[in-house]
Design a protein around this motif. Sequence first.
Motif, PDB file in Angstrom:
ATOM      1  N   GLU A   6       0.702  -1.118   0.149  1.00  0.00           N
ATOM      2  CA  GLU A   6      -0.252   0.219  -0.087  1.00  0.00           C
ATOM      3  C   GLU A   6       0.758   1.382  -0.096  1.00  0.00           C
ATOM      4  OE1 GLU A   6      -3.488   2.215   2.800  1.00  0.00           O
ATOM      5  OE2 GLU A   6      -2.712  -0.063   2.975  1.00  0.00           O
ATOM      6  N   ALA A   7       1.949   1.048   0.552  1.00  0.00           N
ATOM      7  CA  ALA A   7       2.998   2.505   0.805  1.00  0.00           C
ATOM      8  C   ALA A   7       3.342   3.010  -0.549  1.00  0.00           C
ATOM      9  CB  ALA A   7       3.951   1.870   2.296  1.00  0.00           C
ATOM     10  N   THR A   8       3.931   1.632  -1.172  1.00  0.00           N
ATOM     11  CA  THR A   8       4.494   1.118  -2.480  1.00  0.00           C
ATOM     12  C   THR A   8       3.293   2.702  -3.782  1.00  0.00           C
ATOM     13  OG1 THR A   8       6.498   0.372  -2.642  1.00  0.00           O
ATOM     14  CG2 THR A   8       5.501   0.801  -4.682  1.00  0.00           C
ATOM     15  N   GLN A   9       1.853   1.799  -3.239  1.00  0.00           N
ATOM     16  CA  GLN A   9       0.669   2.143  -4.303  1.00  0.00           C
ATOM     17  C   GLN A   9       0.466   4.496  -4.274  1.00  0.00           C
ATOM     18  OE1 GLN A   9      -0.690   0.519  -6.620  1.00  0.00           O
ATOM     19  NE2 GLN A   9       0.722  -0.772  -6.660  1.00  0.00           N
ATOM     20  N   LYS A  10       0.262   4.600  -2.374  1.00  0.00           N
ATOM     21  CA  LYS A  10       0.223   5.311  -2.508  1.00  0.00           C
ATOM     22  C   LYS A  10       1.225   6.712  -2.431  1.00  0.00           C
ATOM     23  CE  LYS A  10      -2.613   4.965   2.059  1.00  0.00           C
ATOM     24  NZ  LYS A  10      -2.812   5.444   2.882  1.00  0.00           N
TER      25      LYS A  10
END
Length: 199
Positions: free
Chosen positions: A152-156
């Motif tokens: 999720e952190a990379t997507q954000k």
Amino acid sequence: MSKVIDYYLTLISPWTYLGSQRLAEIAARHGAEVRVTPVNFGEVFPRTGGLPLAKRAPERQAYRMMELKRWRKHLDIPINLEPKFFPANDRLAACMVLAAAETGGKPLELAQAFGKAVWEQERDIADEDTCKAIAQETGHDAEALLAKAQEEATQKRYDKQTEDAIARGVFGAPSYVYKDEIFWGQDRLDFLDRALSEG
């Protein structure tokens, strides 16, 4: 390194691909760092006055094709003018490039490989297995990179980089930003080269 180029791109742009090797050579010659920053131009275009290719006037589409032929010949890069997998959703591939940057990988080389996959090799970079194969071919741990890309952190971060690009005035791909000066398009690389020479 004191010289830093922020490189805003989409992996499915032929112009990004046509300029990618020259950018790497220019940066190496000047000892400059390239921060590879893939962003979502599906978000950038409608907010900055641009249109996706399919919605452009026939005259603009025809001229684009003419320019691609010119640059293909001029640079001697054997791109397919109408590749099988274009346009493709490049979000996963873009996040793998981000993951490579975060884990000490080779984001510029990976971005170039994704571009080559689309424009020379007729490969679908929207396909997870294809993305993993390309990561492996560029010396990355494909499974680890995929897992990092899907976090999720990379997507954000991908979404935030898109917002940051718009805030900086970026509207087209590729864009190279050096000392807050934007150089839009691979045909502006000579100007970027001169700016780097000046310090």
